[in-house]
Every structure is written in structure tokens, then in C-alpha cells.
Design an enzyme around this catalytic site. Structure first.
Site, PDB file in Angstrom:
ATOM      1  N   ARG A  81       0.836  -1.218   0.000  1.00  0.00           N
ATOM      2  CA  ARG A  81       0.000   0.000   0.000  1.00  0.00           C
ATOM      3  C   ARG A  81       0.870   1.267   0.000  1.00  0.00           C
ATOM      4  O   ARG A  81       1.024   1.917  -1.024  1.00  0.00           O
ATOM      5  CB  ARG A  81      -0.947  -0.032   1.214  1.00  0.00           C
ATOM      6  CG  ARG A  81      -2.077   0.987   1.138  1.00  0.00           C
ATOM      7  CD  ARG A  81      -1.691   2.393   1.561  1.00  0.00           C
ATOM      8  NE  ARG A  81      -1.121   2.482   2.904  1.00  0.00           N
ATOM      9  CZ  ARG A  81      -0.565   3.587   3.386  1.00  0.00           C
ATOM     10  NH1 ARG A  81      -0.480   4.693   2.648  1.00  0.00           N
ATOM     11  NH2 ARG A  81      -0.041   3.610   4.606  1.00  0.00           N
ATOM     12  N   ASP A  82       1.500   1.583   1.127  1.00  0.00           N
ATOM     13  CA  ASP A  82       2.291   2.822   1.205  1.00  0.00           C
ATOM     14  C   ASP A  82       3.465   2.752   0.227  1.00  0.00           C
ATOM     15  O   ASP A  82       3.861   3.759  -0.363  1.00  0.00           O
ATOM     16  CB  ASP A  82       2.812   3.010   2.635  1.00  0.00           C
ATOM     17  CG  ASP A  82       3.061   4.460   3.011  1.00  0.00           C
ATOM     18  OD1 ASP A  82       2.795   5.346   2.174  1.00  0.00           O
ATOM     19  OD2 ASP A  82       3.524   4.713   4.133  1.00  0.00           O
TER      20      ASP A  82
ATOM     21  N   HIS B 272       5.437   4.507  12.612  1.00  0.00           N
ATOM     22  CA  HIS B 272       5.458   4.401  11.147  1.00  0.00           C
ATOM     23  C   HIS B 272       6.490   5.418  10.652  1.00  0.00           C
ATOM     24  O   HIS B 272       6.227   6.616  10.640  1.00  0.00           O
ATOM     25  CB  HIS B 272       4.050   4.723  10.635  1.00  0.00           C
ATOM     26  CG  HIS B 272       3.883   4.765   9.153  1.00  0.00           C
ATOM     27  ND1 HIS B 272       3.231   3.766   8.451  1.00  0.00           N
ATOM     28  CD2 HIS B 272       4.230   5.692   8.224  1.00  0.00           C
ATOM     29  CE1 HIS B 272       3.184   4.084   7.164  1.00  0.00           C
ATOM     30  NE2 HIS B 272       3.797   5.250   6.999  1.00  0.00           N
TER      31      HIS B 272
ATOM     32  N   HIS C 219       9.112   6.858   7.822  1.00  0.00           N
ATOM     33  CA  HIS C 219       9.755   6.962   6.517  1.00  0.00           C
ATOM     34  C   HIS C 219      11.222   7.305   6.805  1.00  0.00           C
ATOM     35  O   HIS C 219      11.560   7.690   7.923  1.00  0.00           O
ATOM     36  CB  HIS C 219       9.045   8.020   5.661  1.00  0.00           C
ATOM     37  CG  HIS C 219       7.683   7.559   5.205  1.00  0.00           C
ATOM     38  ND1 HIS C 219       7.424   7.181   3.915  1.00  0.00           N
ATOM     39  CD2 HIS C 219       6.518   7.377   5.881  1.00  0.00           C
ATOM     40  CE1 HIS C 219       6.150   6.802   3.809  1.00  0.00           C
ATOM     41  NE2 HIS C 219       5.579   6.908   4.996  1.00  0.00           N
TER      42      HIS C 219
ATOM     43  N   CYS D 299       4.284   9.323  -0.248  1.00  0.00           N
ATOM     44  CA  CYS D 299       2.872   9.701  -0.300  1.00  0.00           C
ATOM     45  C   CYS D 299       2.693  10.770  -1.370  1.00  0.00           C
ATOM     46  O   CYS D 299       3.427  11.757  -1.383  1.00  0.00           O
ATOM     47  CB  CYS D 299       2.414  10.230   1.066  1.00  0.00           C
ATOM     48  SG  CYS D 299       0.753  10.922   1.048  1.00  0.00           S
TER      49      CYS D 299
ATOM     50  N   ASN E  70       9.400   4.270   2.942  1.00  0.00           N
ATOM     51  CA  ASN E  70       9.290   3.774   4.313  1.00  0.00           C
ATOM     52  C   ASN E  70      10.617   3.111   4.683  1.00  0.00           C
ATOM     53  O   ASN E  70      11.356   2.643   3.811  1.00  0.00           O
ATOM     54  CB  ASN E  70       8.179   2.714   4.403  1.00  0.00           C
ATOM     55  CG  ASN E  70       6.813   3.283   4.117  1.00  0.00           C
ATOM     56  OD1 ASN E  70       6.430   3.479   2.967  1.00  0.00           O
ATOM     57  ND2 ASN E  70       6.060   3.565   5.160  1.00  0.00           N
TER      58      ASN E  70
END
Ligand code: HMG
Ligand code: MG
Length: 291
Positions: A15-16, A207, A209, A240, A249
Site C-alpha cells: 500500500r504505502d 510508522h 519513513h 505519499c 518507508n
């Protein structure tokens, strides 16, 4: 046998990691990536996002990915959803956990979801209700927990406020997120010192990055606070579309190796993870499984 205990990795690569890729990636390649990640022992995988395809075209095949993804005992496939429409579609496709996303920055909330922070949280009410009706857990993200790409530095109190609101509406976990990856250990320490005044570390995830190359050092700070859930993306994929300057990430393989060196058990097989990493890098380079 781990000396330090268990840490859970939430794999967000599908996803990310992929959401920001401009070239169309085939759904079957995304499904294959999820399969390799599951083979490597990852047990929480964010498979896709049921967001507007006009806003994030790369996630437009959410239905095919969620329906095609392999199911394994103990594997929980989650999906990012911004509203009830996304939640209903994700549930219909067989999602096992939902993830809603709020921001500690008003400007980022508007750029990413076209609404205020308060409106975004209002939209989550029906998501939580729908999830509860289906017995599904909901995780909440707080973006811009350190810096906002538009507003700059964000005060820890703002991160705590939004995190508490997410727990208050029924999220089981809050992932405080360094969206643009510029956090330093000192900034993480200050942010977590504030957030853990209101929320137990056992309900937090971090989370990170890795724009500044400090993500592993930031994980060390979070571990010292008692955080035991970390998000990462295989191959360091990520970014993003509404956060200019955000790099990938933190890489799952780097997190797994780092935690193993510290004596933590993640349940991830580093050799098998290499197969997932190889495919992730091929997808990023624009070549899929059969090219
Ligand atoms: P909007 O344009 O204000 O929404 O977008 P709307 O309600 O006016 O609807 C516009 C159109 O979108 C309509 O379709 C809706 O049906 C459709 P039309 O009638 O024009 O054909 N729509 C949807 N379609 C599919 N799935 C849905 C959905 N909802 C409405 N769920 C909206 C508001 C929130 C939908 C939009 O802004 C959006 O989808 N944003 C998502 C942005 C995004 O995914 N960003 C990246 C993920 S966040 C992130 O990466 C940060 C994170 O990793 C943590 C960190 O690092 O910080 C989580
Ligand atoms: Mg992110």
C-alpha cells in the site's frame, strides 16, 4: 529464542510502498508480492487502499488485490480506508482489518483528504461502526506526527490530541507517523514522551519513513518507550503523493536485521524476505514477475 521479546512488523509495502509509483503495476504482481511477504512470515500486511481512484490511481485495483491476496492462518490483511464507502467496499472484498488515517496538521488533512482534521474523524465514526458490526479491528494513523510538508514542525500536543481522539472513537492501535521521514531521535523522544502521557505504548505503533536515514535510530527510541509494533515496507518502497519530499518507508529487511541484532523476535525469515525484496525492486523498476 528471543532475548528481548517479540516485535510485530506491519508490512505496508503493497500500500504505502506502491501507492506513489506512477507506472501501472499489475494486480497479479501486487498479489504475488503479498504472497512472498506472507511466505517470509509477515503476519500483518496492509494490502491496498480503498481510497478514491482519482486521488490515488495506483490503488484503483483495490478490489482485485484484496480478493486475490493469499489467505494464511494467522495472516491479517488490512486496507487503508478514508470513509464509509471505502470501508464497505473493503469489507465486501474480504478485508480483515481496517486502517483509517488522520493528520496532526490541518493543511496536510486538506491536501490528503480534502477536509479538516475534525471532519476526517467524523467520517471515521461510520467506519468504526461498520467494522464493529463485522467484528473487525480498526487501526488509526496520525500523519505529520513530527513535521508537515506544508506547515513544518508539528507540536507533540497536537499529535497526542489526534491520537487520543482515534483511540476514543474505537481504534485499537494508533500508528504515529513520520510522513516525510525527517525525524531525529530527539524529536521522536519528545513526541512519544507527550503521546504516552495519554496512550499506553502497547497501543502505539511507529510508522517511519527514512528520508534522513534516522529511522532505525528512531525505532530504538520507540523501543525504549515500550512500543513493539513498527511499520515498514519491503525494499524501502514508499512515499505519499500528497507529501512532497517524502522518501520511502524504512525497509522491512533493515528493520528485521536491526531488531534481530538487538535480540527481538519478529518471526520473519530474512532469507525468504529476500525474494519479496527482489520482486519489490522489480516492481519499482517497472518490471513485473513475468517480464
Ligand atoms: P473528495 O473528492 O473530497 O470526495 O475526496 P467526495 O466525497 O467528494 O467524492 C468524490 C468522488 O470520489 C466520488 O466519485 C466518490 O464516489 C469517490 P464520483 O462521483 O466523482 O465518481 N469516492 C471514493 N471512491 C472510492 N473509494 C472511496 C471513495 N470515497 C469517495 N473510499 C477522499 C475525499 C477522502 C475520498 C479523497 O481525498 C481520497 O481518497 N484521499 C485519499 C488520499 C490517499 O490515499 N493518500 C495516501 C494515503 S495516506 C498516507 O500515505 C500516510 C500514511 O502512510 C501515514 C504516514 O506516512 O503519514 C497512512
Ligand atoms: Mg506512510
Amino acid at each position: 529464542m528471543s532475548q528481548s521479546g517479540n516485535v510485530t512488523i506491519v508490512e505496508v509495502g503493497p500500500r504505502d510502498g506502491l501507492q506513489n509509483e506512477k507506472a501501472v503495476i499489475r494486480s497479479q504482481d501486487k498479489v504475488a508480492l503479498i504472497g512472498l511477504l506472507a511466505d517470509a512470515g509477515l503476519r500483518r500486511i496492509e494490502a491496498t487502499a480503498f481510497v478514491s481512484p482519482k486521488w490515488v490511481p495506483q490503488m484503483a485495483d483495490h478490489d482485485q488485490v484484496m480478493r486475490g491476496a493469499p489467505r494464511r492462518p494467522g495472516l491479517v490483511l488490512s486496507a487503508l480506508v478514508p470513509n464509509e464507502k471505502g470501508a464497505a467496499a473493503a469489507i465486501e472484498a474480504g478485508v480483515e482489518e481496517l486502517a483509517v488515517f488522520a493528520s496532526a496538521s490541518e493543511t496536510f488533512a486538506r491536501k490528503n483528504t480534502n477536509c479538516t482534521i475534525a471532519q476526517s474523524i467524523e467520517r471515521f465514526g461510520p467506519v468504526i461502526a461498520l467494522a464493529a458490526a463485522h467484528g473487525l479491528p480498526v487501526r488509526g494513523y496520525v500523519s505529520c506526527a513530527i513535521d508537515c510538508p506544508y506547515e513544518g514542525e508539528i507540536e507533540p500536543q497536537a499529535v497526542r490530541d489526534v491520537s487520543e481522539r482515534l483511540i476514543g472513537i474505537g481504534c485499537h492501535e494508533v500508528a504515529v507517523s513520520d510522513t516525510i521521514g525527517r525525524a531525529s531521535p530527539g524529536r521522536i523522544d519528545r513526541m512519544l514522551a507527550e503521546v504516552t502521557q495519554g496512550i499506553a505504548a502497547s497501543r502505539l505503533a511507529c510508522h517511519f519513513h527514512d528520508t534522513s536515514g534516522q529511522a532505525l535510530a528512531n525505532i530504538d527510541v520507540a523501543l525504549a518507550f515500550g512500543v513493539r509494533v513498527f511499520d515498514s515496507a519491503v525494499g524501502g518502497l514508499g512515499g505519499c503523493p500528497y507529501a512532497p519530499g517524502a522518501a520511502g518507508n524504512v525497509a522491512t529487511e533493515a528493520v528485521v536485521a536491526h531488531l534481530a541484532a538487538l535480540g527481538y523476535d519478529t518471526g520473519v525469515d530474512a532469507d525468504k524476505l529476500e525474494d519479496a525484496r527482489a520482486l519489490a525492486l522489480r516492481l519499482k523498476a517497472g518490471t513485473g514477475l513475468r517480464d
